[in-house]
Design a protein around this motif. Sequence first.
Motif, PDB file in Angstrom:
ATOM      1  N   ILE A 181      44.517 -24.915 -13.980  1.00 32.11           N
ATOM      2  CA  ILE A 181      45.508 -24.611 -14.540  1.00 32.11           C
ATOM      3  C   ILE A 181      45.507 -25.580 -16.298  1.00 32.11           C
ATOM      4  O   ILE A 181      46.231 -26.663 -16.335  1.00 32.11           O
ATOM      5  CB  ILE A 181      46.611 -24.394 -14.060  1.00 32.11           C
ATOM      6  N   ARG A 182      44.800 -24.603 -16.923  1.00 32.90           N
ATOM      7  CA  ARG A 182      44.754 -24.961 -18.334  1.00 32.90           C
ATOM      8  C   ARG A 182      45.755 -25.069 -19.240  1.00 32.90           C
ATOM      9  O   ARG A 182      46.833 -23.849 -19.459  1.00 32.90           O
ATOM     10  CB  ARG A 182      43.791 -23.865 -19.032  1.00 32.90           C
ATOM     11  N   VAL A 193      51.339 -32.316 -18.212  1.00 34.93           N
ATOM     12  CA  VAL A 193      51.122 -32.609 -16.402  1.00 34.93           C
ATOM     13  C   VAL A 193      49.962 -31.609 -16.578  1.00 34.93           C
ATOM     14  O   VAL A 193      50.237 -30.436 -16.525  1.00 34.93           O
ATOM     15  CB  VAL A 193      51.672 -32.990 -15.124  1.00 34.93           C
ATOM     16  N   GLU A 194      48.971 -32.986 -15.718  1.00 39.11           N
ATOM     17  CA  GLU A 194      47.009 -31.555 -15.002  1.00 39.11           C
ATOM     18  C   GLU A 194      47.992 -31.279 -13.960  1.00 39.11           C
ATOM     19  O   GLU A 194      48.058 -32.026 -12.905  1.00 39.11           O
ATOM     20  CB  GLU A 194      46.029 -32.627 -14.912  1.00 39.11           C
ATOM     21  N   ARG A 195      47.127 -29.862 -13.788  1.00 37.08           N
ATOM     22  CA  ARG A 195      47.877 -29.153 -12.352  1.00 37.08           C
ATOM     23  C   ARG A 195      46.525 -28.305 -11.928  1.00 37.08           C
ATOM     24  O   ARG A 195      45.396 -27.905 -12.711  1.00 37.08           O
ATOM     25  CB  ARG A 195      48.452 -28.288 -12.320  1.00 37.08           C
ATOM     26  N   SER A 196      46.592 -27.836 -10.560  1.00 37.25           N
ATOM     27  CA  SER A 196      45.121 -26.479 -10.315  1.00 37.25           C
ATOM     28  C   SER A 196      46.350 -26.201  -9.207  1.00 37.25           C
ATOM     29  O   SER A 196      47.308 -26.534  -8.529  1.00 37.25           O
ATOM     30  CB  SER A 196      44.598 -28.023  -9.541  1.00 37.25           C
ATOM     31  N   LEU A 221      49.187 -18.405 -13.719  1.00 34.79           N
ATOM     32  CA  LEU A 221      49.798 -19.342 -14.279  1.00 34.79           C
ATOM     33  C   LEU A 221      49.511 -19.666 -15.761  1.00 34.79           C
ATOM     34  O   LEU A 221      50.827 -20.374 -15.836  1.00 34.79           O
ATOM     35  CB  LEU A 221      49.359 -20.877 -13.124  1.00 34.79           C
ATOM     36  N   GLU A 222      48.823 -19.593 -16.159  1.00 33.53           N
ATOM     37  CA  GLU A 222      48.063 -19.844 -17.316  1.00 33.53           C
ATOM     38  C   GLU A 222      48.814 -19.134 -18.099  1.00 33.53           C
ATOM     39  O   GLU A 222      49.525 -19.967 -19.329  1.00 33.53           O
ATOM     40  CB  GLU A 222      46.643 -20.039 -17.731  1.00 33.53           C
ATOM     41  N   GLN A 223      48.920 -17.344 -18.474  1.00 33.28           N
ATOM     42  CA  GLN A 223      49.760 -16.852 -18.927  1.00 33.28           C
ATOM     43  C   GLN A 223      51.013 -16.932 -18.972  1.00 33.28           C
ATOM     44  O   GLN A 223      51.601 -17.288 -19.670  1.00 33.28           O
ATOM     45  CB  GLN A 223      49.513 -15.332 -18.752  1.00 33.28           C
ATOM     46  N   LEU A 224      51.504 -17.660 -17.598  1.00 39.00           N
ATOM     47  CA  LEU A 224      53.158 -17.922 -18.449  1.00 39.00           C
ATOM     48  C   LEU A 224      53.569 -19.200 -18.634  1.00 39.00           C
ATOM     49  O   LEU A 224      54.825 -19.287 -19.732  1.00 39.00           O
ATOM     50  CB  LEU A 224      53.599 -18.281 -16.412  1.00 39.00           C
TER      51      LEU A 224
END
Length: 227
Positions: A181-182, A193-196, A221-224
């Motif tokens: 998730i960028r 926080v780095e996420r996936s 999720l990136e759009q959120l």
Amino acid sequence: MSTLQTLDRGLRALEVISQSPNGISVAELAKELDVHRAICYRIVATLEEHLLVARTEDGRVRLAVGLAVLASRFAPQFHLDARPLLKALANETHATAFISAAEGQSCVAEQVAEPDDQVLTVGYRVGSRHPLTRGAAGLAILALRPEEPGEPEAVRVARRDGYSLTRGELERGAVGVAAGIRVPARLGTATTVERSVGVVAIEGLDTETAAQAVLRTARQLEQLLSA
């Protein structure tokens, strides 16, 4: 206006650490804060106790998943909006869906959703952790980072494909698919926080369909985060 020096140093430490994606040594951090190394060790130990930072195997300091908890309380809308997306992903793929975050050299499950139509699911629970280099979730996070010499082939493949695919790495017979998730550049602060996001199933996972669903959910999720 007077301020608390110790608190100020701790907050400044988080800001400095946030600007070091590969971690920072205590000596380097002490120099940035202009404090004695012994004081810096105490600052780091306190932040570590509250899960705000974590140590890598070589002793470098990185942000930890505790910051995500604070961020979720400050801006809960993302986490509330993520829940139905995660549930929809679980039902579409008939697999356990998750959002995971990097904490030092570990990958920690932040949110988990189970499909409604499955009795047998993978025992993946909030707080479950494993090395970043094992399992789809961690590999997807590593694939978002700049290429490094000697990195695992699985990371390079995930970076090329846009998602990671693993079989039996964390649990016998389990198949996992995940995508990073960028985070928007404007959110590159101490709370980053780095996420996936991904799915995992014991058997019967259509990996091609799952990969497309996971990639679509990652973009949602990136759009959120960008809203």
